[in-house]
Write a protein that holds these residues in place. Structure first.
Motif, PDB file in Angstrom:
ATOM      1  N   ASN A 112     -48.853 -57.861 -65.474  1.00  0.00           N
ATOM      2  CA  ASN A 112     -48.179 -56.605 -65.145  1.00  0.00           C
ATOM      3  C   ASN A 112     -49.076 -55.650 -64.357  1.00  0.00           C
ATOM      4  O   ASN A 112     -48.577 -54.710 -63.753  1.00  0.00           O
ATOM      5  CB  ASN A 112     -47.618 -55.934 -66.392  1.00  0.00           C
ATOM      6  N   MET A 113     -50.373 -55.908 -64.342  1.00  0.00           N
ATOM      7  CA  MET A 113     -51.244 -55.132 -63.438  1.00  0.00           C
ATOM      8  C   MET A 113     -50.822 -55.372 -62.000  1.00  0.00           C
ATOM      9  O   MET A 113     -50.912 -54.489 -61.159  1.00  0.00           O
ATOM     10  CB  MET A 113     -52.708 -55.526 -63.619  1.00  0.00           C
ATOM     11  N   TYR A 114     -50.355 -56.578 -61.731  1.00  0.00           N
ATOM     12  CA  TYR A 114     -49.901 -56.930 -60.387  1.00  0.00           C
ATOM     13  C   TYR A 114     -48.408 -56.669 -60.221  1.00  0.00           C
ATOM     14  O   TYR A 114     -47.971 -56.145 -59.203  1.00  0.00           O
ATOM     15  CB  TYR A 114     -50.215 -58.404 -60.112  1.00  0.00           C
ATOM     16  N   LEU A 115     -47.608 -57.044 -61.215  1.00  0.00           N
ATOM     17  CA  LEU A 115     -46.150 -56.973 -61.108  1.00  0.00           C
ATOM     18  C   LEU A 115     -45.587 -55.591 -61.428  1.00  0.00           C
ATOM     19  O   LEU A 115     -44.472 -55.277 -61.035  1.00  0.00           O
ATOM     20  CB  LEU A 115     -45.505 -58.010 -62.037  1.00  0.00           C
ATOM     21  N   GLY A 116     -46.349 -54.787 -62.150  1.00  0.00           N
ATOM     22  CA  GLY A 116     -45.913 -53.427 -62.446  1.00  0.00           C
ATOM     23  C   GLY A 116     -45.738 -53.167 -63.932  1.00  0.00           C
ATOM     24  O   GLY A 116     -45.139 -53.956 -64.644  1.00  0.00           O
ATOM     25  N   PHE A 117     -46.310 -52.052 -64.363  1.00  0.00           N
ATOM     26  CA  PHE A 117     -46.190 -51.622 -65.749  1.00  0.00           C
ATOM     27  C   PHE A 117     -44.972 -50.723 -65.901  1.00  0.00           C
ATOM     28  O   PHE A 117     -44.540 -50.077 -64.955  1.00  0.00           O
ATOM     29  CB  PHE A 117     -47.424 -50.818 -66.183  1.00  0.00           C
ATOM     30  N   GLY A 118     -44.481 -50.663 -67.094  1.00  0.00           N
ATOM     31  CA  GLY A 118     -43.391 -49.763 -67.436  1.00  0.00           C
ATOM     32  C   GLY A 118     -43.115 -49.917 -68.916  1.00  0.00           C
ATOM     33  O   GLY A 118     -43.798 -50.672 -69.614  1.00  0.00           O
ATOM     34  N   PRO A 119     -42.100 -49.234 -69.399  1.00  0.00           N
ATOM     35  CA  PRO A 119     -41.778 -49.351 -70.828  1.00  0.00           C
ATOM     36  C   PRO A 119     -41.417 -50.779 -71.217  1.00  0.00           C
ATOM     37  O   PRO A 119     -41.547 -51.173 -72.364  1.00  0.00           O
ATOM     38  CB  PRO A 119     -40.579 -48.418 -71.019  1.00  0.00           C
ATOM     39  N   TRP A 120     -40.988 -51.576 -70.229  1.00  0.00           N
ATOM     40  CA  TRP A 120     -40.617 -52.974 -70.493  1.00  0.00           C
ATOM     41  C   TRP A 120     -41.819 -53.826 -70.875  1.00  0.00           C
ATOM     42  O   TRP A 120     -41.642 -54.875 -71.479  1.00  0.00           O
ATOM     43  CB  TRP A 120     -39.929 -53.583 -69.268  1.00  0.00           C
TER      44      TRP A 120
END
Length: 167
Positions: free
Chosen positions: A60-68
């Motif tokens: 997720n550092m690459y794909l994107g962080f979020g509440p998910w």
């Protein structure tokens, strides 16, 4: 925890995170579920949970962080617990077919669990089942991808794990 075990978990984490990132353009087809199921069956609960959290965090550092991110870790943890407890059944642990069917089911089940969380978080007005059915195609792709990847990845992973245990 020995250095040897830490190294094995690091390699599995790195390979799984890389596989998730590389397979990102193919909707919901990724090696994460397969490797986590394999780990929970053949290496145990703790190793699977460690790899789970690290893979999601790193990828997720690459794909994107979020509440998910938290929901992904939680959803995979539920699948890990299920596969770990199923591995206590000798017939399941010795059957590639049953494990492959479970891997396919896990892809669909993962999507269901994620949908529960995301529908509650993002969609206050939409009926849950309408929300879920809109993503069912992707969950089915996840399940089919898991079945194919399980058949392709588990035999070499078993061989590698056997060699690791001999070291």
């Amino acid at each position: 925890m020995s250095n040897k075990r830490i190294a094995l978990l690091a390699v599995l984490t790195g390979a799984t995170a890389l596989g998730r990132i590389v397979m990102a353009p193919v909707p919901n087809v990724q090696p994460v579920t397969v490797i986590l199921i394999f780990l929970s069956i053949y290496m145990g609960l703790a190793d699977s949970l460690i790899v789970n959290a690290l893979v999601i965090f790193i990828s997720n550092m690459y794909l994107g962080f979020g509440p998910w991110t938290f929901y992904q870790i939680l959803s995979y943890s539920i699948i890990i617990f299920l596969s770990f407890f199923l591995s206590k059944i000798k017939k399941f642990k010795n059957s590639m077919l049953l494990q492959t069917v479970f891997a396919a089911f896990s892809g669909i089940f993962y999507g269901f669990i994620i949908s529960i969380f995301t529908a509650a978080m993002f969609s206050k007005t939409t009926n849950f089942f309408v929300y879920y059915l809109n993503g069912l195609y992707f969950d089915i792709m996840h399940g089919v991808g898991n079945a194919v990847l399980y058949v392709l990845l588990v035999p070499p992973l078993k061989i590698a794990l056997a060699k690791y245990k001999k070291l």
